[in-house]
Design an enzyme around this catalytic site. Structure first.
Site: not given
Ligand code: NAP
Length: 318
Positions: A142, A145-146
């Site tokens: 992701c 997300c990261d």
């Protein structure tokens, strides 16, 4: 007949499940949506969505999904956090008016007259020896997300489809360099996405190349990738602080067991558009779509499934 029987349970709260919930809620069916392990589905971990009709400037995936959720709730849809462990589709029941579908959440079992399976598909992993140990330490599926955690670092993205291109482009916001590693020479990505990535001066491509392992588990962080050129057999280590996977998805249909038809990769095979061989059970979205897998097609089949539920409940007199 037990009192706590729902008219409709929807498994999955992505684009498809929420569209089904909006339609069913507006038909006064008070659907219960089970959120699952990825609430909001794939849209909730994507960035700008430019191809969902009605948003000329595009819309952020999480915002689009939150809007759908609020829209469904406004008409009476209810939500429950939980993981569906198994279902009993009640196929042995001869009297459809009395037939109940069981949805087992582990801690409790819910009963419904109809079910929409909109459980989507989840990101795939490569299955490398040290991949799982380094998830959260540089291995991720992701980018949204990261990606932020790797500002100024060199990052590798695996895959040759639209997901990989989208991740690579997004990660250029943070990374000093992004290397896209793809196992073939030809790309599955759409021309527009591939061209964008190719034109970007922070993105490099390595084709005909596979990842043999991700390093270095002894340091508890990603320091590089062991790569192999499939044409020459040459193996080398590419320094990188993160590896992002963009290699497609696996349908979330394990909880169905063999009660419905599935293809070789586990995708559900609908009857007609959204039907199934179990009366009262309908299928929508990416759990049954290995081909289009678009937000708008998932929404479309969610709508169809809800309309079929309405028709079915009328037919059995509920
Ligand atoms: P995809 O199109 O199936 O592409 C998956 C890629 O990963 C392929 O290039 C595949 O290689 C590679 N791959 C799969 N397993 C692998 C493995 N074990 N090792 C190495 N490489 C592996 O999946 P996707 O990119 O997630 O796209 C799915 C659908 O969503 C598509 O319809 C796409 O258009 C859509 N999508 C659209 C957008 C957008 O419009 N913004 C963004 C994301 C996704 P091979 O090519 O060799 O098979």
């Amino acid at each position: 007949m037990p009192e706590n029987v729902r008219n409709l349970i929807i498994v999955g709260s992505g684009c498809s499940g929420l569209t089904a919930a909006i339609y069913a809620a507006r038909a006064n069916l008070r659907p219960l949506v089970i959120d699952g392990h990825e609430p909001g589905g794939q849209l909730s971990i994507t960035t700008l969505v430019e191809n969902f009709p009605g948003f000329p400037e595009g819309i952020q995936g999480p915002e689009l999904i939150e809007n759908m959720r609020q829209q469904a709730a406004r008409f009476g849809a209810e939500f429950l956090a939980g993981h569906v462990a198994s279902v009993d589709l009640g196929q042995k029941s001869a009297d459809l008016g009395k037939k109940l579908i069981e949805v087992n959440l582990g801690r409790e079992t819910l009963l419904a007259r109809t079910l929409i399976i909109a459980s989507g598909a989840s990101a795939r992993w490569l299955g490398l020896p040290n991949e799982q140990a380094l998830i959260g330490h540089g291995v991720s599926s992701c980018a949204t997300c990261d990606g932020f955690f790797f500002s100024g670092k060199e990052i590798a993205v695996i895959g040759g489809g639209d997901s990989a291109m989208e991740e690579a482009l997004f990660l250029t916001r943070f990374a000093s360099k992004v290397t896209v590693i793809h196992r073939r020479h030809e790309f599955r990505a759409s021309k527009i996405m591939l061209d964008r990535a190719r034109k970007h001066d922070q993105i490099e491509f390595l084709t005909d190349t596979v990842v043999d392992d991700v390093l270095d588990v002894s340091k508890k962080e990603v320091t590089g990738l062991r790569l192999r050129n499939l044409k020459t057999g040459e193996q080398w280590d590419l320094p990188a602080s993160a590896m992002f996977l963009g290699i497609g998805h696996t349908p979330n249909a394990q909880f169905i067991g063999d009660q419905l038809d599935r293809d070789g990769e586990g995708y559900l095979i609908p009857e007609g558009f959204v039907g199934s061989r179990a009366p009262g059970v309908f299928i929508s979205g990416d759990v049954a779509d290995r081909h289009y897998r678009q937000a708008v097609t998932a929404a479309g089949t969610g709508c169809m499934a809800a309309l079929e539920v309405e028709k079915y409940l009328e037919e059995i007199g509920k």
